[in-house]
Write a protein that holds these residues in place. Structure first.
Motif, PDB file in Angstrom:
ATOM      1  N   VAL A 281     -79.598  16.320   4.885  1.00  0.00           N
ATOM      2  CA  VAL A 281     -80.834  16.387   5.671  1.00  0.00           C
ATOM      3  C   VAL A 281     -81.948  17.044   4.862  1.00  0.00           C
ATOM      4  O   VAL A 281     -83.111  16.644   4.938  1.00  0.00           O
ATOM      5  CB  VAL A 281     -80.599  17.148   6.989  1.00  0.00           C
ATOM      6  N   ASP A 282     -81.579  18.037   4.066  1.00  0.00           N
ATOM      7  CA  ASP A 282     -82.566  18.685   3.193  1.00  0.00           C
ATOM      8  C   ASP A 282     -83.163  17.676   2.212  1.00  0.00           C
ATOM      9  O   ASP A 282     -84.358  17.731   1.894  1.00  0.00           O
ATOM     10  CB  ASP A 282     -81.920  19.844   2.427  1.00  0.00           C
ATOM     11  N   LYS A 283     -82.334  16.755   1.745  1.00  0.00           N
ATOM     12  CA  LYS A 283     -82.825  15.708   0.844  1.00  0.00           C
ATOM     13  C   LYS A 283     -83.814  14.800   1.569  1.00  0.00           C
ATOM     14  O   LYS A 283     -84.831  14.392   1.004  1.00  0.00           O
ATOM     15  CB  LYS A 283     -81.655  14.888   0.293  1.00  0.00           C
ATOM     16  N   LEU A 284     -83.509  14.505   2.823  1.00  0.00           N
ATOM     17  CA  LEU A 284     -84.429  13.692   3.617  1.00  0.00           C
ATOM     18  C   LEU A 284     -85.751  14.425   3.806  1.00  0.00           C
ATOM     19  O   LEU A 284     -86.831  13.838   3.672  1.00  0.00           O
ATOM     20  CB  LEU A 284     -83.818  13.361   4.977  1.00  0.00           C
ATOM     21  N   ASP A 285     -85.680  15.723   4.093  1.00  0.00           N
ATOM     22  CA  ASP A 285     -86.894  16.517   4.281  1.00  0.00           C
ATOM     23  C   ASP A 285     -87.747  16.508   3.019  1.00  0.00           C
ATOM     24  O   ASP A 285     -88.985  16.383   3.083  1.00  0.00           O
ATOM     25  CB  ASP A 285     -86.537  17.948   4.661  1.00  0.00           C
ATOM     26  N   ALA A 286     -87.108  16.643   1.865  1.00  0.00           N
ATOM     27  CA  ALA A 286     -87.821  16.620   0.596  1.00  0.00           C
ATOM     28  C   ALA A 286     -88.482  15.258   0.364  1.00  0.00           C
ATOM     29  O   ALA A 286     -89.633  15.162  -0.099  1.00  0.00           O
ATOM     30  CB  ALA A 286     -86.874  16.957  -0.556  1.00  0.00           C
ATOM     31  N   TYR A 287     -87.769  14.208   0.709  1.00  0.00           N
ATOM     32  CA  TYR A 287     -88.295  12.855   0.574  1.00  0.00           C
ATOM     33  C   TYR A 287     -89.512  12.657   1.468  1.00  0.00           C
ATOM     34  O   TYR A 287     -90.531  12.074   1.066  1.00  0.00           O
ATOM     35  CB  TYR A 287     -87.196  11.848   0.914  1.00  0.00           C
ATOM     36  N   CYS A 288     -89.428  13.182   2.691  1.00  0.00           N
ATOM     37  CA  CYS A 288     -90.504  12.995   3.668  1.00  0.00           C
ATOM     38  C   CYS A 288     -91.792  13.724   3.281  1.00  0.00           C
ATOM     39  O   CYS A 288     -92.871  13.367   3.765  1.00  0.00           O
ATOM     40  CB  CYS A 288     -90.023  13.454   5.051  1.00  0.00           C
ATOM     41  N   LYS A 289     -91.673  14.730   2.461  1.00  0.00           N
ATOM     42  CA  LYS A 289     -92.861  15.453   2.029  1.00  0.00           C
ATOM     43  C   LYS A 289     -93.764  14.609   1.136  1.00  0.00           C
ATOM     44  O   LYS A 289     -94.951  14.922   0.988  1.00  0.00           O
ATOM     45  CB  LYS A 289     -92.449  16.748   1.313  1.00  0.00           C
ATOM     46  N   THR A 290     -93.209  13.590   0.550  1.00  0.00           N
ATOM     47  CA  THR A 290     -93.993  12.763  -0.391  1.00  0.00           C
ATOM     48  C   THR A 290     -94.078  11.299   0.024  1.00  0.00           C
ATOM     49  O   THR A 290     -94.756  10.517  -0.641  1.00  0.00           O
ATOM     50  CB  THR A 290     -93.389  12.845  -1.801  1.00  0.00           C
ATOM     51  N   SER A 291     -93.388  10.924   1.100  1.00  0.00           N
ATOM     52  CA  SER A 291     -93.361   9.507   1.480  1.00  0.00           C
ATOM     53  C   SER A 291     -94.074   9.262   2.801  1.00  0.00           C
ATOM     54  O   SER A 291     -93.830   9.978   3.791  1.00  0.00           O
ATOM     55  CB  SER A 291     -91.920   9.018   1.582  1.00  0.00           C
ATOM     56  N   PRO A 292     -94.917   8.239   2.869  1.00  0.00           N
ATOM     57  CA  PRO A 292     -95.589   7.887   4.134  1.00  0.00           C
ATOM     58  C   PRO A 292     -94.644   7.206   5.122  1.00  0.00           C
ATOM     59  O   PRO A 292     -95.025   6.930   6.264  1.00  0.00           O
ATOM     60  CB  PRO A 292     -96.704   6.924   3.672  1.00  0.00           C
ATOM     61  N   ALA A 293     -93.420   6.928   4.682  1.00  0.00           N
ATOM     62  CA  ALA A 293     -92.460   6.251   5.555  1.00  0.00           C
ATOM     63  C   ALA A 293     -91.960   7.154   6.667  1.00  0.00           C
ATOM     64  O   ALA A 293     -91.412   6.688   7.667  1.00  0.00           O
ATOM     65  CB  ALA A 293     -91.268   5.743   4.745  1.00  0.00           C
ATOM     66  N   CYS A 294     -92.175   8.478   6.505  1.00  0.00           N
ATOM     67  CA  CYS A 294     -91.681   9.422   7.513  1.00  0.00           C
ATOM     68  C   CYS A 294     -92.733   9.664   8.608  1.00  0.00           C
ATOM     69  O   CYS A 294     -93.902   9.745   8.330  1.00  0.00           O
ATOM     70  CB  CYS A 294     -91.346  10.751   6.849  1.00  0.00           C
TER      71      CYS A 294
END
Length: 262
Positions: A249-262
């Motif tokens: 989940v932490d990896k998802l959170d990190a991804y969401c910080k830079t992706s407009p997909a979140c």
């Protein structure tokens, strides 16, 4: 001379009638239903791809007993309108087309021997369709379908609530992302797998053959958790423990910080 013109007019009328009857001159509609389509989306697709009116479809859906649904569906067509491409000939009624979609679901179920194979998993055919409909929303890759199915079965065996955002979104009709809110997850609906044990009472969409097969033939594994850590690629991490899951989940959170997909 008058007789000649009368004959000519009759010949023209006959030719026009022949053109209408000739199948080659009839304009057919084409309706394509993607896997996971829900009843509301199916209505929209039919209206767009054929001459059948929305009002006629809604009227047909209000008489589910005329659609050829199996008794286990409890007159709910959700999940029983098979995702495929349908050719809709002029004059086809809403009821006829919906019956065709239900019939395709039933013929697919028979061909895949869902009833017998479901029993081997301790499930019913209806539950297999429900699991398959969930897979349509919880995984993006074909290779992940059997893994997600295994997670669901592992949780059911615990027993452990499924806690699936897809079932919550089915209730809230949330669109645009894969997340849910605290308020949505608190909804008392029987479809909310955060607040109720076991599977929801029925499918949350129309599953295709790939997800049905994955539900009948789950992967081997002891996973209890999964999360998509890249919403663009569909990369999903499967975990055995909550601690492992939290790291994913932490990896998802990190991804969401830079992706407009979140």
């Amino acid at each position: 001379q008058a007789g000649f013109f009368t004959l000519k007019k009759q010949m023209s009328a006959d030719a026009a009638l022949g053109a209408l009857v000739d199948k080659r001159n009839r304009v057919e509609g084409t309706v394509t239903l993607p896997e996971g389509s829900r009843v509301g989306q199916i209505v929209t697709a039919i209206v767009k791809g054929s001459d059948i009116k929305q009002s006629a479809l809604l009227a047909a859906l209000k008489k589910p007993e005329t659609l050829g649904l199996p008794s286990v569906a409890h007159n709910n067509p959700e999940g029983y309108l098979f995702p495929a491409t349908y050719t809709v000939e002029p004059g086809t009624t809403a009821t006829q087309l919906l019956r065709q979609m239900v019939a395709k679901t039933l013929s697919t179920a028979k061909r895949l021997d869902i009833g017998t194979r479901a029993k081997a998993l301790g499930l019913t055919g209806e539950q297999i369709l429900t699991v398959a409909s969930i897979l349509e929303y919880e995984a993006k890759k074909d290779s992940d379908y059997p893994k997600v199915a295994r997670v669901l079965y592992n949780r059911l065996a615990k027993p452990m609530r499924l806690q699936l955002d897809s079932t919550v979104s089915y209730v809230s009709k949330r669109k645009g992302d894969v997340f849910t809110t605290d308020a949505e997850r608190a909804d008392p609906s029987a479809y909310n797998t955060y607040t109720h044990d076991g599977l929801p009472p029925g499918p949350i969409g129309s599953p295709g053959e790939k997800t049905i097969e994955a539900s009948l033939n789950p992967a081997q594994g002891s996973w209890l958790y999964f999360v998509a850590v890249n919403l663009d690629t569909g990369e999903t991490i499967f975990s055995n423990t909550f601690a492992e899951h939290q790291r994913a989940v932490d990896k998802l959170d990190a991804y969401c910080k830079t992706s407009p997909a979140c």
